[in-house]
Design a protein around this motif. Structure first.
Motif, PDB file in Angstrom:
ATOM      1  N   TRP A   5       0.859  -1.179   0.000  1.00  0.00           N
ATOM      2  CA  TRP A   5       0.000   0.000   0.000  1.00  0.00           C
ATOM      3  C   TRP A   5       0.895   1.228   0.000  1.00  0.00           C
ATOM      4  O   TRP A   5       1.944   1.249   0.643  1.00  0.00           O
ATOM      5  CB  TRP A   5      -0.888   0.037   1.254  1.00  0.00           C
ATOM      6  CG  TRP A   5      -1.995  -0.977   1.263  1.00  0.00           C
ATOM      7  CD1 TRP A   5      -2.240  -1.941   0.335  1.00  0.00           C
ATOM      8  CD2 TRP A   5      -3.004  -1.126   2.276  1.00  0.00           C
ATOM      9  NE1 TRP A   5      -3.342  -2.688   0.698  1.00  0.00           N
ATOM     10  CE2 TRP A   5      -3.834  -2.210   1.885  1.00  0.00           C
ATOM     11  CE3 TRP A   5      -3.287  -0.465   3.469  1.00  0.00           C
ATOM     12  CZ2 TRP A   5      -4.922  -2.626   2.649  1.00  0.00           C
ATOM     13  CZ3 TRP A   5      -4.365  -0.882   4.228  1.00  0.00           C
ATOM     14  CH2 TRP A   5      -5.186  -1.946   3.822  1.00  0.00           C
ATOM     15  N   VAL A   6       0.467   2.255  -0.715  1.00  0.00           N
ATOM     16  CA  VAL A   6       1.170   3.541  -0.708  1.00  0.00           C
ATOM     17  C   VAL A   6       0.210   4.574  -0.122  1.00  0.00           C
ATOM     18  O   VAL A   6      -0.878   4.785  -0.652  1.00  0.00           O
ATOM     19  CB  VAL A   6       1.617   3.951  -2.123  1.00  0.00           C
ATOM     20  CG1 VAL A   6       2.412   5.258  -2.061  1.00  0.00           C
ATOM     21  CG2 VAL A   6       2.471   2.856  -2.771  1.00  0.00           C
ATOM     22  N   LEU A   7       0.617   5.174   0.982  1.00  0.00           N
ATOM     23  CA  LEU A   7      -0.241   6.120   1.695  1.00  0.00           C
ATOM     24  C   LEU A   7       0.378   7.513   1.666  1.00  0.00           C
ATOM     25  O   LEU A   7       1.598   7.662   1.544  1.00  0.00           O
ATOM     26  CB  LEU A   7      -0.421   5.695   3.157  1.00  0.00           C
ATOM     27  CG  LEU A   7      -0.936   4.276   3.426  1.00  0.00           C
ATOM     28  CD1 LEU A   7       0.229   3.307   3.601  1.00  0.00           C
ATOM     29  CD2 LEU A   7      -1.808   4.250   4.674  1.00  0.00           C
ATOM     30  N   HIS A 180      -5.179   6.039   3.108  1.00  0.00           N
ATOM     31  CA  HIS A 180      -4.970   5.062   2.039  1.00  0.00           C
ATOM     32  C   HIS A 180      -6.224   4.959   1.188  1.00  0.00           C
ATOM     33  O   HIS A 180      -7.324   4.746   1.698  1.00  0.00           O
ATOM     34  CB  HIS A 180      -4.651   3.685   2.633  1.00  0.00           C
ATOM     35  CG  HIS A 180      -4.620   2.598   1.605  1.00  0.00           C
ATOM     36  ND1 HIS A 180      -5.558   1.587   1.564  1.00  0.00           N
ATOM     37  CD2 HIS A 180      -3.780   2.376   0.564  1.00  0.00           C
ATOM     38  CE1 HIS A 180      -5.282   0.789   0.550  1.00  0.00           C
ATOM     39  NE2 HIS A 180      -4.214   1.237  -0.070  1.00  0.00           N
ATOM     40  N   THR A 181      -6.068   5.151  -0.094  1.00  0.00           N
ATOM     41  CA  THR A 181      -7.158   4.968  -1.049  1.00  0.00           C
ATOM     42  C   THR A 181      -6.715   3.938  -2.075  1.00  0.00           C
ATOM     43  O   THR A 181      -5.746   4.162  -2.805  1.00  0.00           O
ATOM     44  CB  THR A 181      -7.502   6.288  -1.766  1.00  0.00           C
ATOM     45  OG1 THR A 181      -7.853   7.273  -0.794  1.00  0.00           O
ATOM     46  CG2 THR A 181      -8.664   6.088  -2.733  1.00  0.00           C
ATOM     47  N   GLN A 202      -0.646   3.071  -7.923  1.00  0.00           N
ATOM     48  CA  GLN A 202      -0.775   3.618  -6.572  1.00  0.00           C
ATOM     49  C   GLN A 202      -0.036   4.953  -6.445  1.00  0.00           C
ATOM     50  O   GLN A 202      -0.532   5.888  -5.822  1.00  0.00           O
ATOM     51  CB  GLN A 202      -0.234   2.608  -5.551  1.00  0.00           C
ATOM     52  CG  GLN A 202      -1.176   1.426  -5.322  1.00  0.00           C
ATOM     53  CD  GLN A 202      -0.582   0.395  -4.393  1.00  0.00           C
ATOM     54  OE1 GLN A 202       0.571  -0.002  -4.547  1.00  0.00           O
ATOM     55  NE2 GLN A 202      -1.346  -0.059  -3.433  1.00  0.00           N
ATOM     56  N   TYR A 203       1.145   5.045  -7.036  1.00  0.00           N
ATOM     57  CA  TYR A 203       1.879   6.309  -6.974  1.00  0.00           C
ATOM     58  C   TYR A 203       1.148   7.413  -7.730  1.00  0.00           C
ATOM     59  O   TYR A 203       1.136   8.570  -7.292  1.00  0.00           O
ATOM     60  CB  TYR A 203       3.298   6.131  -7.512  1.00  0.00           C
ATOM     61  CG  TYR A 203       4.275   5.712  -6.434  1.00  0.00           C
ATOM     62  CD1 TYR A 203       4.813   6.655  -5.560  1.00  0.00           C
ATOM     63  CD2 TYR A 203       4.629   4.387  -6.264  1.00  0.00           C
ATOM     64  CE1 TYR A 203       5.683   6.286  -4.552  1.00  0.00           C
ATOM     65  CE2 TYR A 203       5.502   3.991  -5.255  1.00  0.00           C
ATOM     66  CZ  TYR A 203       6.023   4.946  -4.408  1.00  0.00           C
ATOM     67  OH  TYR A 203       6.875   4.573  -3.406  1.00  0.00           O
ATOM     68  N   SER A 204       0.521   7.067  -8.845  1.00  0.00           N
ATOM     69  CA  SER A 204      -0.227   8.082  -9.590  1.00  0.00           C
ATOM     70  C   SER A 204      -1.434   8.559  -8.786  1.00  0.00           C
ATOM     71  O   SER A 204      -1.779   9.743  -8.803  1.00  0.00           O
ATOM     72  CB  SER A 204      -0.670   7.529 -10.954  1.00  0.00           C
ATOM     73  OG  SER A 204      -1.709   6.582 -10.824  1.00  0.00           O
ATOM     74  N   THR A 205      -2.058   7.635  -8.046  1.00  0.00           N
ATOM     75  CA  THR A 205      -3.207   7.989  -7.200  1.00  0.00           C
ATOM     76  C   THR A 205      -2.782   8.891  -6.046  1.00  0.00           C
ATOM     77  O   THR A 205      -3.422   9.908  -5.754  1.00  0.00           O
ATOM     78  CB  THR A 205      -3.875   6.717  -6.647  1.00  0.00           C
ATOM     79  OG1 THR A 205      -4.305   5.903  -7.737  1.00  0.00           O
ATOM     80  CG2 THR A 205      -5.078   7.052  -5.767  1.00  0.00           C
ATOM     81  N   GLN A 209      -3.789  12.824  -5.009  1.00  0.00           N
ATOM     82  CA  GLN A 209      -4.253  13.202  -3.673  1.00  0.00           C
ATOM     83  C   GLN A 209      -3.395  14.313  -3.073  1.00  0.00           C
ATOM     84  O   GLN A 209      -3.908  15.225  -2.427  1.00  0.00           O
ATOM     85  CB  GLN A 209      -4.263  11.970  -2.761  1.00  0.00           C
ATOM     86  CG  GLN A 209      -5.311  10.933  -3.157  1.00  0.00           C
ATOM     87  CD  GLN A 209      -5.132   9.614  -2.435  1.00  0.00           C
ATOM     88  OE1 GLN A 209      -4.036   9.275  -2.001  1.00  0.00           O
ATOM     89  NE2 GLN A 209      -6.204   8.853  -2.317  1.00  0.00           N
ATOM     90  N   LEU A 210      -2.089  14.227  -3.293  1.00  0.00           N
ATOM     91  CA  LEU A 210      -1.198  15.275  -2.789  1.00  0.00           C
ATOM     92  C   LEU A 210      -1.496  16.624  -3.443  1.00  0.00           C
ATOM     93  O   LEU A 210      -1.496  17.656  -2.783  1.00  0.00           O
ATOM     94  CB  LEU A 210       0.258  14.890  -3.050  1.00  0.00           C
ATOM     95  CG  LEU A 210       0.844  13.795  -2.154  1.00  0.00           C
ATOM     96  CD1 LEU A 210       2.193  13.334  -2.686  1.00  0.00           C
ATOM     97  CD2 LEU A 210       0.976  14.286  -0.717  1.00  0.00           C
ATOM     98  N   ILE A 211      -1.772  16.585  -4.744  1.00  0.00           N
ATOM     99  CA  ILE A 211      -2.113  17.815  -5.455  1.00  0.00           C
ATOM    100  C   ILE A 211      -3.421  18.389  -4.931  1.00  0.00           C
ATOM    101  O   ILE A 211      -3.541  19.596  -4.686  1.00  0.00           O
ATOM    102  CB  ILE A 211      -2.196  17.554  -6.969  1.00  0.00           C
ATOM    103  CG1 ILE A 211      -0.803  17.268  -7.531  1.00  0.00           C
ATOM    104  CG2 ILE A 211      -2.821  18.742  -7.696  1.00  0.00           C
ATOM    105  CD1 ILE A 211      -0.800  16.763  -8.951  1.00  0.00           C
ATOM    106  N   ALA A 212      -4.407  17.518  -4.717  1.00  0.00           N
ATOM    107  CA  ALA A 212      -5.703  17.966  -4.193  1.00  0.00           C
ATOM    108  C   ALA A 212      -5.545  18.570  -2.798  1.00  0.00           C
ATOM    109  O   ALA A 212      -6.128  19.617  -2.489  1.00  0.00           O
ATOM    110  CB  ALA A 212      -6.689  16.800  -4.159  1.00  0.00           C
TER     111      ALA A 212
END
Length: 222
Positions: A5-7, A180-181, A202-205, A209-212
């Motif tokens: 998982w990438v959080l 985590h999404t 996962q990294y693209s997701t 999220q970081l941009i948002a």
């Protein structure tokens, strides 16, 4: 490939990710017997099409990402989130793209930090920052369960492990928490067996999220 998982770190309202929070997170991992196991780095690149005829701009994807991950140093991954496309290529594709002059690099973000081993788990904690600057844009944590490659079968033990991590972090009263999404991997044509393509998605997701989060923080300050 072991499932992971990438959080990303979601700061509380009014706070931002910083080096002190990153250090505190690393100390928490070490306090639950995390043993340092080197460093790691991933890179996410935003590409912009080189368009001679502006009428053709709409023909190109807006969110075209190139991703390199630490587990596959000789591979490169392209993700188009809007069309749910993932493509795996040899790392030399970057040089080919430079020569073709079809896309140019718009933004390159580095994910970099420390790697730990905790029994059957590998944990990577790091900061996100642009290639041209040390200015921190976020914090990420990657959790990998080494014995299992099935996403579904590992889900429960991953949740239990993260509960331990979150509880340890809460004792430090840090201004935020990891979130985590899980992407819908089936939309990209991927199965339950975890692969490096899953990691790239996962990294693209997390990047989205970081941009948002950054945009929300900016709106709050305005």
């Amino acid at each position: 490939m072991p499932t992971k998982w990438v959080l990303h770190w979601h700061p509380n309202a009014g706070s931002t990710a910083n080096s002190q929070i990153l250090n505190d997170i690393s100390q928490c991992i070490e306090s639950i017997n995390g043993v340092r196991d080197g460093r790691w780095k991933a890179v996410v690149t935003f590409y912009k099409p080189i368009v001679r005829d502006q009428a053709m701009v709409a023909e190109f994807p807006r969110d075209f990402l190139g991703i390199s991950i630490p587990d596959e140093p000789y591979k490169y991954y392209f993700v188009v989130r809007g069309q749910r496309i993932i493509v795996e290529a040899d790392v030399s594709i970057q040089a080919i793209m430079d020569k073709l002059q079809s896309y140019k690099l718009r933004v390159m973000l580095n994910f970099e930090g420390l790697q730990y081993r905790l029994g059957d788990f590998r944990v990577r904690v790091g900061k996100v920052f642009p290639s041209h600057s040390e200015s921190m844009r976020g914090i990420v944590m990657e959790v990998e369960y080494l014995p299992i490659s099935s996403i579904e079968q590992s889900k429960q033990i991953m949740k239990e492990f993260l509960e331990i991590v979150q509880e340890t972090l809460s004792n430090k009263s840090l201004p935020g928490q990891f979130t985590h999404t899980e992407p819908n991997f089936a939309e990209y044509g991927l199965s339950d067996q975890y692969t490096s393509q899953h990691a790239a998605i996962q990294y693209s997701t997390v990047m989205a999220q970081l941009i948002a989060s950054s945009q929300l923080a900016q709106a709050g300050r305005n």
